[in-house]
Motif scaffolding. Sequence first.
Motif, PDB file in Angstrom:
ATOM      1  N   ALA A   4       0.839  -1.198   0.000  1.00 27.80           N
ATOM      2  CA  ALA A   4       0.000   0.000   0.000  1.00 27.80           C
ATOM      3  C   ALA A   4       0.874   1.249   0.000  1.00 27.80           C
ATOM      4  CB  ALA A   4      -0.918   0.000   1.218  1.00 27.80           C
ATOM      5  N   TYR A   5       0.468   2.227  -0.774  1.00 28.82           N
ATOM      6  CA  TYR A   5       1.141   3.528  -0.795  1.00 28.82           C
ATOM      7  C   TYR A   5       0.309   4.506   0.022  1.00 28.82           C
ATOM      8  CZ  TYR A   5       4.004   2.263  -4.935  1.00 28.82           C
ATOM      9  OH  TYR A   5       4.884   1.691  -5.821  1.00 28.82           O
ATOM     10  N   SER A   6       0.981   5.379   0.740  1.00 29.28           N
ATOM     11  CA  SER A   6       0.288   6.402   1.515  1.00 29.28           C
ATOM     12  C   SER A   6       1.201   7.607   1.681  1.00 29.28           C
ATOM     13  CB  SER A   6      -0.106   5.858   2.893  1.00 29.28           C
ATOM     14  OG  SER A   6      -0.795   6.841   3.625  1.00 29.28           O
ATOM     15  N   THR A   7       0.667   8.782   1.404  1.00 28.72           N
ATOM     16  CA  THR A   7       1.423  10.013   1.579  1.00 28.72           C
ATOM     17  C   THR A   7       0.504  11.112   2.094  1.00 28.72           C
ATOM     18  OG1 THR A   7       2.782  11.705   0.498  1.00 28.72           O
ATOM     19  CG2 THR A   7       1.101  10.663  -0.857  1.00 28.72           C
ATOM     20  N   ALA A   8       1.035  11.973   2.929  1.00 28.47           N
ATOM     21  CA  ALA A   8       0.284  13.134   3.406  1.00 28.47           C
ATOM     22  C   ALA A   8       0.190  14.208   2.328  1.00 28.47           C
ATOM     23  CB  ALA A   8       0.942  13.700   4.664  1.00 28.47           C
ATOM     24  N   ASN A   9       0.921  14.038   1.224  1.00 27.30           N
ATOM     25  CA  ASN A   9       0.902  15.019   0.135  1.00 27.30           C
ATOM     26  C   ASN A   9      -0.266  14.828  -0.822  1.00 27.30           C
ATOM     27  OD1 ASN A   9       3.223  16.325   1.060  1.00 27.30           O
ATOM     28  ND2 ASN A   9       4.530  14.847   0.031  1.00 27.30           N
ATOM     29  N   ALA A  10      -1.142  13.884  -0.506  1.00 23.53           N
ATOM     30  CA  ALA A  10      -2.377  13.664  -1.250  1.00 23.53           C
ATOM     31  C   ALA A  10      -3.469  13.415  -0.214  1.00 23.53           C
ATOM     32  CB  ALA A  10      -2.233  12.471  -2.198  1.00 23.53           C
ATOM     33  N   PRO A  11      -4.720  13.633  -0.584  1.00 21.95           N
ATOM     34  CA  PRO A  11      -5.791  13.449   0.400  1.00 21.95           C
ATOM     35  C   PRO A  11      -5.865  12.010   0.900  1.00 21.95           C
ATOM     36  CG  PRO A  11      -6.661  14.302  -1.691  1.00 21.95           C
ATOM     37  CD  PRO A  11      -5.216  14.045  -1.888  1.00 21.95           C
ATOM     38  N   ALA A  12      -6.169  11.868   2.165  1.00 22.85           N
ATOM     39  CA  ALA A  12      -6.366  10.540   2.737  1.00 22.85           C
ATOM     40  C   ALA A  12      -7.601   9.908   2.104  1.00 22.85           C
ATOM     41  CB  ALA A  12      -6.538  10.645   4.249  1.00 22.85           C
ATOM     42  N   ALA A  13      -7.633   8.607   2.066  1.00 23.65           N
ATOM     43  CA  ALA A  13      -8.795   7.900   1.539  1.00 23.65           C
ATOM     44  C   ALA A  13     -10.027   8.264   2.360  1.00 23.65           C
ATOM     45  CB  ALA A  13      -8.544   6.395   1.579  1.00 23.65           C
ATOM     46  N   ILE A  14     -11.159   8.438   1.688  1.00 20.55           N
ATOM     47  CA  ILE A  14     -12.399   8.782   2.399  1.00 20.55           C
ATOM     48  C   ILE A  14     -13.272   7.547   2.614  1.00 20.55           C
ATOM     49  CG2 ILE A  14     -12.400  11.207   1.695  1.00 20.55           C
ATOM     50  CD1 ILE A  14     -14.434  10.479  -0.488  1.00 20.55           C
ATOM     51  N   GLY A  15     -12.655   6.393   2.516  1.00 23.00           N
ATOM     52  CA  GLY A  15     -13.359   5.133   2.709  1.00 23.00           C
ATOM     53  C   GLY A  15     -12.356   4.018   2.945  1.00 23.00           C
ATOM     54  N   PRO A  16     -12.837   2.786   2.892  1.00 24.27           N
ATOM     55  CA  PRO A  16     -11.965   1.641   3.143  1.00 24.27           C
ATOM     56  C   PRO A  16     -11.167   1.235   1.898  1.00 24.27           C
ATOM     57  CG  PRO A  16     -14.208   0.896   2.844  1.00 24.27           C
ATOM     58  CD  PRO A  16     -14.241   2.391   2.774  1.00 24.27           C
ATOM     59  N   TYR A  17     -10.224   2.077   1.519  1.00 22.23           N
ATOM     60  CA  TYR A  17      -9.341   1.791   0.389  1.00 22.23           C
ATOM     61  C   TYR A  17      -8.023   2.508   0.596  1.00 22.23           C
ATOM     62  CZ  TYR A  17     -10.928   6.388  -1.288  1.00 22.23           C
ATOM     63  OH  TYR A  17     -11.228   7.718  -1.397  1.00 22.23           O
ATOM     64  N   SER A  18      -7.031   2.144  -0.186  1.00 23.12           N
ATOM     65  CA  SER A  18      -5.700   2.741  -0.114  1.00 23.12           C
ATOM     66  C   SER A  18      -5.557   3.811  -1.194  1.00 23.12           C
ATOM     67  CB  SER A  18      -4.624   1.677  -0.340  1.00 23.12           C
ATOM     68  OG  SER A  18      -4.698   0.683   0.651  1.00 23.12           O
ATOM     69  N   GLN A  19      -4.644   4.762  -0.979  1.00 21.89           N
ATOM     70  CA  GLN A  19      -4.347   5.744  -2.025  1.00 21.89           C
ATOM     71  C   GLN A  19      -3.869   5.027  -3.280  1.00 21.89           C
ATOM     72  OE1 GLN A  19      -1.518   8.261  -0.014  1.00 21.89           O
ATOM     73  NE2 GLN A  19      -3.071   9.820   0.420  1.00 21.89           N
ATOM     74  N   ALA A  20      -3.053   4.005  -3.091  1.00 22.77           N
ATOM     75  CA  ALA A  20      -2.567   3.188  -4.205  1.00 22.77           C
ATOM     76  C   ALA A  20      -2.094   1.856  -3.658  1.00 22.77           C
ATOM     77  CB  ALA A  20      -1.427   3.886  -4.941  1.00 22.77           C
ATOM     78  N   ILE A  21      -2.092   0.871  -4.536  1.00 21.51           N
ATOM     79  CA  ILE A  21      -1.584  -0.466  -4.210  1.00 21.51           C
ATOM     80  C   ILE A  21      -0.622  -0.880  -5.307  1.00 21.51           C
ATOM     81  CG2 ILE A  21      -2.172  -2.930  -4.098  1.00 21.51           C
ATOM     82  CD1 ILE A  21      -2.969  -1.614  -1.566  1.00 21.51           C
ATOM     83  N   GLN A  22       0.559  -1.308  -4.893  1.00 26.37           N
ATOM     84  CA  GLN A  22       1.490  -1.913  -5.851  1.00 26.37           C
ATOM     85  C   GLN A  22       1.300  -3.413  -5.780  1.00 26.37           C
ATOM     86  OE1 GLN A  22       5.644  -0.864  -5.522  1.00 26.37           O
ATOM     87  NE2 GLN A  22       6.267  -2.584  -6.793  1.00 26.37           N
ATOM     88  N   ALA A  23       1.111  -4.007  -6.952  1.00 25.22           N
ATOM     89  CA  ALA A  23       1.000  -5.461  -7.064  1.00 25.22           C
ATOM     90  C   ALA A  23       1.953  -5.874  -8.173  1.00 25.22           C
ATOM     91  CB  ALA A  23      -0.425  -5.875  -7.387  1.00 25.22           C
ATOM     92  N   GLY A  24       3.043  -6.507  -7.788  1.00 25.39           N
ATOM     93  CA  GLY A  24       4.059  -6.859  -8.775  1.00 25.39           C
ATOM     94  C   GLY A  24       4.664  -5.606  -9.384  1.00 25.39           C
ATOM     95  N   ASP A  25       4.662  -5.540 -10.708  1.00 30.52           N
ATOM     96  CA  ASP A  25       5.280  -4.409 -11.410  1.00 30.52           C
ATOM     97  C   ASP A  25       4.313  -3.262 -11.695  1.00 30.52           C
ATOM     98  OD1 ASP A  25       7.727  -5.691 -11.482  1.00 30.52           O
ATOM     99  OD2 ASP A  25       7.443  -6.489 -13.504  1.00 30.52           O
ATOM    100  N   PHE A  26       3.093  -3.334 -11.149  1.00 34.23           N
ATOM    101  CA  PHE A  26       2.099  -2.296 -11.432  1.00 34.23           C
ATOM    102  C   PHE A  26       1.619  -1.629 -10.152  1.00 34.23           C
ATOM    103  CE2 PHE A  26       2.023  -4.878 -15.208  1.00 34.23           C
ATOM    104  CZ  PHE A  26       1.924  -3.925 -16.218  1.00 34.23           C
ATOM    105  N   VAL A  27       1.322  -0.330 -10.272  1.00 38.46           N
ATOM    106  CA  VAL A  27       0.757   0.455  -9.176  1.00 38.46           C
ATOM    107  C   VAL A  27      -0.619   0.924  -9.630  1.00 38.46           C
ATOM    108  CG1 VAL A  27       0.990   2.504  -7.741  1.00 38.46           C
ATOM    109  CG2 VAL A  27       3.033   1.215  -8.424  1.00 38.46           C
ATOM    110  N   TYR A  28      -1.607   0.638  -8.814  1.00 38.48           N
ATOM    111  CA  TYR A  28      -2.985   1.025  -9.090  1.00 38.48           C
ATOM    112  C   TYR A  28      -3.346   2.182  -8.160  1.00 38.48           C
ATOM    113  CZ  TYR A  28      -2.788  -3.444 -11.432  1.00 38.48           C
ATOM    114  OH  TYR A  28      -2.422  -4.479 -12.260  1.00 38.48           O
ATOM    115  N   VAL A  29      -3.450   3.374  -8.733  1.00 41.08           N
ATOM    116  CA  VAL A  29      -3.758   4.565  -7.947  1.00 41.08           C
ATOM    117  C   VAL A  29      -5.271   4.737  -7.912  1.00 41.08           C
ATOM    118  CG1 VAL A  29      -3.406   7.042  -7.666  1.00 41.08           C
ATOM    119  CG2 VAL A  29      -1.578   5.630  -8.644  1.00 41.08           C
ATOM    120  N   SER A  30      -5.829   4.785  -6.713  1.00 39.98           N
ATOM    121  CA  SER A  30      -7.271   4.972  -6.564  1.00 39.98           C
ATOM    122  C   SER A  30      -7.707   6.293  -7.187  1.00 39.98           C
ATOM    123  CB  SER A  30      -7.648   4.972  -5.084  1.00 39.98           C
ATOM    124  OG  SER A  30      -7.407   3.706  -4.511  1.00 39.98           O
ATOM    125  N   GLY A  31      -8.977   6.361  -7.545  1.00 43.62           N
ATOM    126  CA  GLY A  31      -9.525   7.590  -8.101  1.00 43.62           C
ATOM    127  C   GLY A  31      -9.244   8.762  -7.179  1.00 43.62           C
TER     128      GLY A  31
END
Length: 127
Positions: A4-31
């Motif tokens: 899971a990626y998390s930074t204070a330089n972007a808004p915190a998630a407003i629900g039960p999800y991560s700002q982004a998830i890295q899975a293998g060679d890909f990073v999926y950035v939440s909306g």
Amino acid sequence: MKKAYSTANAPAAIGPYSQAIQAGDFVYVSGQLPIDPATGEFAGTDIASQTRQSLTNIRSILESEGLSMDHVVKTTVLLQNISDFGAMNEVYATFFTGECPARAAFEVAAVPRGALVEIEAVAYCGK
């Protein structure tokens, strides 16, 4: 591997999800909504300022792990009104140089919190 990626330089998630998830060679950035993490408010009331903030949030999340917008391979843009596509596109073009990522853009019935735009991204971080 999943991280899971998390930074204070972007808004915190407003629900039960991560700002982004890295899975293998890909990073999926939440909306990303156009929320300024410093104020917790929208960065403006027009599509240009909101697009800029959503993309800035994506960039901040990626940079927190040493990545950049050049790593982005796919985005999805959700628009409250498809007539904002042109103005969104002008701002969007300033965030990507060289090979632009693949993209889909849709008008949706509503965007969370009444935003004009929400943007998600997939980045490739492999070698």
